[in-house]
Enzyme design. Structure first.
Site, PDB file in Angstrom:
ATOM      1  N   ASP A 151      -0.001   3.242  -8.649  1.00 35.46           N
ATOM      2  CA  ASP A 151       1.290   3.599  -8.072  1.00 35.46           C
ATOM      3  C   ASP A 151       2.444   3.320  -9.045  1.00 35.46           C
ATOM      4  OD1 ASP A 151       2.834   4.627  -5.979  1.00 35.46           O
ATOM      5  OD2 ASP A 151       1.856   3.379  -4.477  1.00 35.46           O
ATOM      6  N   GLU A 184       2.450   8.812  -9.437  1.00 36.82           N
ATOM      7  CA  GLU A 184       3.763   8.630 -10.061  1.00 36.82           C
ATOM      8  C   GLU A 184       4.842   9.425  -9.334  1.00 36.82           C
ATOM      9  OE1 GLU A 184       6.897  10.015 -12.777  1.00 36.82           O
ATOM     10  OE2 GLU A 184       5.236  11.180 -11.963  1.00 36.82           O
ATOM     11  N   TRP A 185       4.437  10.203  -8.295  1.00 38.96           N
ATOM     12  CA  TRP A 185       5.329  10.939  -7.389  1.00 38.96           C
ATOM     13  C   TRP A 185       5.982  12.163  -8.016  1.00 38.96           C
ATOM     14  CZ3 TRP A 185       8.473   5.876  -6.914  1.00 38.96           C
ATOM     15  CH2 TRP A 185       7.647   4.845  -6.445  1.00 38.96           C
ATOM     16  N   GLY A 186       5.601  12.518  -9.247  1.00 45.33           N
ATOM     17  CA  GLY A 186       6.173  13.685  -9.889  1.00 45.33           C
ATOM     18  C   GLY A 186       7.528  13.462 -10.518  1.00 45.33           C
ATOM     19  N   ASP A 187       8.003  12.226 -10.542  1.00 47.88           N
ATOM     20  CA  ASP A 187       9.346  11.950 -11.052  1.00 47.88           C
ATOM     21  C   ASP A 187       9.502  12.288 -12.535  1.00 47.88           C
ATOM     22  OD1 ASP A 187       9.976  11.079  -8.554  1.00 47.88           O
ATOM     23  OD2 ASP A 187      10.199   8.958  -9.074  1.00 47.88           O
ATOM     24  N   ASN A 188       8.426  12.084 -13.301  1.00 48.69           N
ATOM     25  CA  ASN A 188       8.479  12.294 -14.746  1.00 48.69           C
ATOM     26  C   ASN A 188       7.595  13.453 -15.192  1.00 48.69           C
ATOM     27  OD1 ASN A 188      10.087   9.803 -15.934  1.00 48.69           O
ATOM     28  ND2 ASN A 188       8.769   9.010 -14.301  1.00 48.69           N
ATOM     29  N   ASP A 206       5.623  10.858  -0.972  1.00 50.26           N
ATOM     30  CA  ASP A 206       4.595  10.710   0.055  1.00 50.26           C
ATOM     31  C   ASP A 206       4.630  11.845   1.081  1.00 50.26           C
ATOM     32  OD1 ASP A 206       3.897   8.394  -1.197  1.00 50.26           O
ATOM     33  OD2 ASP A 206       4.670   7.058   0.360  1.00 50.26           O
TER      34      ASP A 206
END
Length: 404
Positions: A151, A184-188, A206
């Site tokens: 995470d 990583e939630w797609g942030d980077n 999420d």
């Protein structure tokens, strides 16, 4: 002279066996991973009894035979680190220890996954792996862990590429093949660099068990099925065998309608997202069992060609999707995002499908294709108009094979 010597030394290091370690384990996730994860239903309310019972249920219900293989423990399994910095399992929740639990899961022909975080602490406030990456990977290998969900909480100041690459290298150095799931939630934009680092990467924040909503938590939001689908625009080209776009864990059986659950499962299958169940396998209605165990739909997700579906037509709430399959077959999905049932009268000849990614195309004017409904088993062919009713928040899902 010194500069030349430095260049020679750098080339020697690059060609050394150590450099060969700087890669993920191949041979994992040739098709999207399938399994179960504890978070969506249980959050931090987990213990070894739950994990054992879930493994037993996966086998008993035939889900293992349908392709599910990972039993993944999410956040909150952690105890404190010992005096040497080694991570320990919570002694109250997991008194037998992770090695014993791993042995139990393996004895049932399944694999065990675990969770950590690139930061100092996990999202649930437990010890993260920052500064302990190699130590933790070695511990996981000793426990017999097969899957790591990693995470991105408490990571202020960290570089995502560096953090995830460090854990990749730590897993490699521990010398046990572990599927590396990057959360990583797609942030980077992990799709741009993740193929060499992990076996899958989250493309969004999420998921939330609703059709089309945003659930705000203040500084971040969870997303409904349609919101997550829309966030996949432009990403299909990055996915393929061994490296998948992860649209988050499934919410089937977690409060949506049966039609919404069926559509949710179909979309994840068509776009080659990992199929990670999130409901309580020990207690669920037959309707949920039939959805998550539907092998004709699972087969689309697990197709060896590994090409995600493309949307080739949209009008109002109606979308048409196509997915090229191995053996020159196709899958075809009608998605009804609207609030009322859709009477469908589709002339196959009105749309040819061309996919630049797979270099595949189909023109129904030139050949007749046999189709099978992946949910009902009903059959037909493209020489006749397709007449059906697509429910509100539902799908029609067909597998097409060229006729003789």
């Amino acid at each position: 002279m010194k500069r030349c010597a430095s260049l020679i030394l750098a080339a020697t290091i690059a060609a050394s066996p150590v450099a060969a370690w700087a890669q993920k384990f191949d041979g994992l996730a040739a098709t999207p991973q399938m399994g179960w994860n504890s978070w969506n239903k249980f959050a931090c309310d987990i213990d070894e009894k739950l994990i054992r019972e879930t493994a037993d249920a996966m086998v008993k219900l035939g889900l293992k035979d349908a392709g599910y293989q990972y039993i993944n423990i999410d956040d909150c399994w952690h105890g404190a680190r010992d005096g040497n910095g080694n991570i320990q399992a919570d002694p109250q929740r997991f008194p037998s220890g992770m090695k014993a639990l791993s042995d139990y899961v393996h004895a049932r022909g399944l694999k065990l996954g675990i969770y950590s975080d690139a930061g100092d602490k996990t999202c649930g406030g437990r010890p993260g792996s920052r500064g302990h990456e190699y130590q933790d990977a070695k511990t996981y290998a000793a426990w017999g862990i097969d899957y790591l969900k990693y995470d991105w909480c408490e990571t202020k100041g960290l570089n995502a590429v560096g953090a995830y690459t460090t854990m990749r290298d730590a897993i490699r150095a521990a010398n046990r093949p572990i599927l590396f799931s990057m959360c990583e939630w797609g942030d980077n934009k992990p799709w741009e660099w993740g193929a060499d680092v992990g076996h899958s990467w989250r493309t969004t924040g999420d998921i939330y068990p609703c059709w089309d909503c945003e659930k705000s938590a203040g500084s971040w939001s969870a997303w409904g099925v349609m919101r997550i689908l829309d966030m996949q625009a432009g990403l299909r080209k990055y996915a393929g065998p061994g490296h998948w776009n992860d649209m988050d864990m499934l919410e089937v059986g977690m409060g949506m309608t049966e039609d919404e659950d069926r559509a949710h499962f179909s979309i994840w299958a068509m776009l080659n997202s990992p199929l990670i169940l999130g409901n309580d396998l020990r207690s669920m209605p037959d309707s949920v069992k039939k959805i998550i165990g539907r092998r004709d739909v699972i087969a689309l997700n697990q197709d060896p060609l590994g090409v995600p579906a493309l949307r080739f037509w949209k009008q109002g709430p109606v979308e048409l999707w196509a997915k090229p399959l191995a053996n020159d077959e196709w899958a075809f999905m009608v998605l009804n995002r609207g609030e009322s049932a859709l009477p469908l009268h589709y002339d196959w000849k009105q749309n040819a499908i061309a996919d630049d990614l797979s270099k595949r195309e189909v023109d129904f004017k030139k050949a007749t294709w046999q189709w099978t409904d992946a949910w009902t088993g009903k059959t037909g062919d493209t020489s006749k108009r397709l007449d059906a009713t697509v429910p509100s928040h539902g799908v029609l899902l067909l597998r097409l094979k060229k006729g003789a």
